[in-house]
Design an enzyme around this catalytic site. Structure first.
Site, PDB file in Angstrom:
ATOM      1  N   ARG A 153       0.849  -1.205   0.000  1.00  0.00           N
ATOM      2  CA  ARG A 153       0.000   0.000   0.000  1.00  0.00           C
ATOM      3  C   ARG A 153       0.880   1.250   0.000  1.00  0.00           C
ATOM      4  O   ARG A 153       0.541   2.264  -0.603  1.00  0.00           O
ATOM      5  CB  ARG A 153      -0.919   0.032   1.220  1.00  0.00           C
ATOM      6  CG  ARG A 153      -2.219  -0.765   1.028  1.00  0.00           C
ATOM      7  CD  ARG A 153      -2.967  -0.950   2.340  1.00  0.00           C
ATOM      8  NE  ARG A 153      -3.426   0.309   2.937  1.00  0.00           N
ATOM      9  CZ  ARG A 153      -3.851   0.442   4.189  1.00  0.00           C
ATOM     10  NH1 ARG A 153      -3.885  -0.631   4.983  1.00  0.00           N
ATOM     11  NH2 ARG A 153      -4.236   1.609   4.654  1.00  0.00           N
ATOM     12  N   TYR A 192      -9.221  14.763  -4.168  1.00  0.00           N
ATOM     13  CA  TYR A 192      -9.495  16.014  -3.432  1.00  0.00           C
ATOM     14  C   TYR A 192      -8.578  16.136  -2.224  1.00  0.00           C
ATOM     15  O   TYR A 192      -8.303  15.154  -1.553  1.00  0.00           O
ATOM     16  CB  TYR A 192     -10.960  16.090  -2.972  1.00  0.00           C
ATOM     17  CG  TYR A 192     -11.397  14.938  -2.118  1.00  0.00           C
ATOM     18  CD1 TYR A 192     -11.982  13.818  -2.696  1.00  0.00           C
ATOM     19  CD2 TYR A 192     -11.243  14.944  -0.739  1.00  0.00           C
ATOM     20  CE1 TYR A 192     -12.386  12.740  -1.915  1.00  0.00           C
ATOM     21  CE2 TYR A 192     -11.642  13.876   0.043  1.00  0.00           C
ATOM     22  CZ  TYR A 192     -12.209  12.778  -0.555  1.00  0.00           C
ATOM     23  OH  TYR A 192     -12.607  11.710   0.213  1.00  0.00           O
ATOM     24  N   MET A 227      -7.954  17.825   1.638  1.00  0.00           N
ATOM     25  CA  MET A 227      -8.873  18.079   2.749  1.00  0.00           C
ATOM     26  C   MET A 227      -8.113  18.460   4.017  1.00  0.00           C
ATOM     27  O   MET A 227      -6.933  18.178   4.164  1.00  0.00           O
ATOM     28  CB  MET A 227      -9.727  16.848   3.036  1.00  0.00           C
ATOM     29  CG  MET A 227      -8.922  15.544   3.110  1.00  0.00           C
ATOM     30  SD  MET A 227      -9.820  14.181   3.871  1.00  0.00           S
ATOM     31  CE  MET A 227      -9.269  14.368   5.588  1.00  0.00           C
TER      32      MET A 227
END
Lengths: 276, 276, 276, 276, 276
Positions: free
Chosen positions: D155, D169, D171
């Site tokens: 990962r 996006y 954040m």
């Protein structure tokens, strides 16, 4: 006219209209011109500025602005928006304007709060044992106010302070749900301003402060210009003010512009690259 | 001057003025020039930077900026706004400037909070059994403060740290209704800063921190520059700081710029495309 | 239709659609044209404006805008969005448009709140001893409302006030958690507006106010245009209004534009540099 | 290193550095080139991308961006900021760059929160009847953590997921007065994240999520990239997440970018107009 | 899938993907072209639009936008982001694109909330005396839901309403500390939406409303398009909605765009200046 402790007075006294006018220079386009052309254009601008500064009713000055927020700031004091509009249009007719990029501008009018004057007047009357509310008192108050107004004429209609540095920022009073400057009582606002006044007076030998109002004129409610020969003193004064309630709680700041004053002749040097 | 536990001290000590100056390169225009011309212009810029970096009173450096927020960041330490203004104007006279697009800039001045020094001085006196408030104490405090001030001269007037990466961001202290840094007491602010100081000290071998003040100078109140040879360490330190009350509750961050240091000679390589 | 004290009335009466249309002039491009060409183009624009101003159903005017927020503002009153769209498109077909840079625009429609009229009508009925709720009352109310509506036709469908200065700003009513204009009762809103109305009426001889609605039309809910021959009076009126609850608590202001009216013929003078 | 339930662990594990790099195409300038030239330039870009994607330590990909927010997004996974800076500079040396307009970029680094791994490790130990706090426990925990870290290597250092659509996006976590993510306890944050994790796991077959940290790197604290072959599934997952407390209460979203993956060869088709 | 009163249903039904695509025209560049060339280009655009509007699965239309926020808005309904991306890319290949300046765009997907349909279904079952929770009820509910879904197909996959005016704005639901749409219960949200629905239904003969979702697609959560032959009716409906709690308390509005529909043939007239 509003009522203050029983007297009706105009809320503020207004002086010169102010235009802070910041431009970036399109340097690559400017440098593409022949040196002789650049000198000619710079001289034309210097003549324009000399003439504007020499105008009887008001004053004009130029500053080299620090950082990318701009290169040149023109500052004009005039008696009407029409005069300022005329200066804007006449700058746009100079050959230099072809190389300028509009960056920031602010329209305001020098103002002095009448509360300030009324308080001073009332303090003087208190020394004279006249009974408040009496006809005698009202007449003495009027006389004293006339003196106060006359005293502040030079602040309302003075020249641009000559110090080397300018620090300019627009600001708003806070209009929040719990903390709203505009719903405070006159007495509360007066108290808050007095504390702020003490700090400003402490620095008044080193920093000249010009406050101008812009409600109905531009995007912020007020503008503050600070003039000093020492930038650190401006910084220290504003640092102290940040801990004063009028600033800490009730003021929102706009962008800050710092400039170094250039005389018209130096403007030519600056633009043609004769540095230092 | 403000009062701290009975002594009047200036609020901050100031050192060099700082200019962080970020530009994008107009690459298509730049690449339209002949290779020889580009090499010549890049060399001129390298000479300009070498000369600026070699200036006795201050320092200068260049960074390649990551992301589209800019390509090049010049960083200057100087003793006055006038010197920084001169650097701005002299860069604008280089041929490279024709290919630069102003992207971000920030004016500030290195500062060290006097509370920090006064606390250290008082801690030392506490070890010496002198009675606080006595004439002896005041004199010993003054002596100790002079030592402290002398000790921090290199932080106020040092060179730009030489680490490979810079992380720069401006910031404000919160001025909200319920949480307002500027209405806290000196003691409360001191406590909050101490907790933050512990984290910064933990990383001090790997991350050099330079804090500068910008009240009255630019659009944010403070600027922080972090220098390190490992970007992940900067990230981890800031991550930890985000959970510290001084940051979590009382700090609003501006945009972050990350750069990789280039020596003047490498600047030429960078601009003419000799990559890696 | 909404219910007010038992009567169903439309919420607002609408008049002309308004377009405030602000442009900067690309002066360097403009000045690169031959004087004769500039005169020709300016005259074409003056003819376009004269024709627009002479249009039967509506009005048009031009202003010289102060500050860098723009140079020219065209203002149009028309009976439909289609007419305004036609004016936009026809301006874009003039030769001047090549030298204009769009800067700001706002679409709205003049509106008069029906509460205002209903209140006036009800006050008149109160003088006439008719029992509220009776058939007689309802009929008298309808008659009175028709009179009121007829009376305000000139406000809804009048020409642009001819005063020398315009001050224009868009605004929103606050929609916060604790203070939300839109969750107040009709009576509360009515009370708040009444207080504001008193100040506006005090200045009505010197300042003409045109309120227009923009919900569903543009980026703010309302727009206010103030017309006066004295800018200071506008400033003082707005200063006073800032302390009125409708403004202090429930209004968020957009950018302010100040302009000086130019007749079509003066427009030519302005653009070709025949100043003053 | 921070303390979690008695063990000191690094706060996050970091993997590849990420650069999301969005550009608009200057289509009119691009289309002014001869078809053969455009094909040549597009092929050069495709070769650049193929080479970047084939780089051993990391990955690269291109997307066609929907809406006017951009035309092309390049996405790079690399082991250092220096490698990303090199990619930025090498793109600037391609001929295509002359036709690109920088639109948005974001620098971050893939991260996995150690709480997540420590919790999984502790859950496994709970199944084994080892007494928490014992020497045995600590040793078993260390062994289990090593397994967990090894498990998440793919990962942290994997290739860019190959799904057709990307939704990206940035954040921030909320830092408000009453609701402040950074003043919650570890346990509270853990609980909130767990609820969010359930929704993400529900969609994990259809949506691959890559979370990266940007504190100290860019203008937001985190970035999220979602990869899926079905845009509606991304929308539905985010819709559900909007009602989860971690999102509903503690997350502020930046701008959203949706892209369609293009293979290097298709990039040429896209740029030379061989549509569909 | 979420649970509603015991049944699991998908949260929303989605229809066409929507692209609102606003451009300004570079008029001076456009007008520099020969009339014949302009006519040719305008005709090419009209053919492109006619073809897009005639596409079987979806619809396309063009509007003349009021104010400086744009000149032309293209609106597309399509079955996938890929189809919209294709339209974006094919517009960029038209000769007109050279004269267009991107101004605003928004990607969303038509959606109908399943609560709305489930409520209607349940209301019908209530009329039929079937015991809630029984197997019979579940089966009848499923049948009724299938009917409801079939009924709304034309709303999900219909053509663009043909009314003369469009009013378009994106919006977010409030996510504040005290007022947070996303932490309300399903029942609370349902109640709030019902009140809003009453106002919308009152105007449904005159105003067609299309609501689309944009979570995960663009910078706002929702978009609303209102279509009507009377702009004042749109304004009045939105004015009334502003006093409804769903709007007054829980909605933050983005910028509003008002357009007048042009048929493909009129588009040519518009661009070549055959006005009215």
């Amino acid at each position: 006219m509003v009522e203050i402790y029983g007297q009706e007075v105009p809320q503020t006294l207004e002086g010169w209209y102010l235009l802070h006018d910041v431009y970036a220079v399109n340097w690559s386009r400017w440098r593409a011109e022949e040196p002789a052309t650049r000198e000619e254009i710079a001289n034309q601008t210097a003549r324009w500025l000399t003439s504007a500064a020499g105008y009887e009713k008001g004053d004009s000055a130029a500053y080299s602005v620090l950082t990318q927020k701009g290169d040149l700031m023109f500052l004009h004091y005039r008696e009407s928006p029409d005069e300022l509009n005329y200066l804007e249009l006449s700058l746009r007719q100079t050959r230099l304007y072809e190389f300028l990029i509009p960056s920031f501008s602010f329209l305001s009018v020098i103002e002095i709060n009448m509360y300030e004057l009324a308080t001073l007047a009332r303090m003087k009357l208190a020394d004279q044992d006249i009974i408040p509310g009496s006809v005698e008192y009202d007449s003495a108050f009027e006389t004293e106010m006339a003196k106060q107004k006359s005293r502040v004429q030079s602040r309302l209609f003075g020249d641009i302070p000559e110090q080397r540095y300018i620090c300019f920022y627009p600001m708003n009073k806070r209009r929040g749900v719990k903390l709203n400057w505009y719903t405070l009582s006159v007495a509360e606002r007066h108290d808050i301003m007095r504390s702020q006044g003490r700090i400003i007076r402490k620095y008044q030998e080193q920093v000249a402060e010009v406050v101008s109002g812009a409600i109905g004129l531009d995007a912020w409610e007020y503008a503050v210009s600070l003039y000093s020969d020492d930038v650190l003193t401006i910084k220290r004064m504003l640092y102290e003010l940040h801990f004063d309630p009028a600033i800490a709680v009730y003021t929102n700041f706009g962008p800050t512009y710092v400039g170094i004053r250039y005389q018209p002749g130096q403007l030519t040097d600056l633009l043609v690259g004769k540095l230092k």
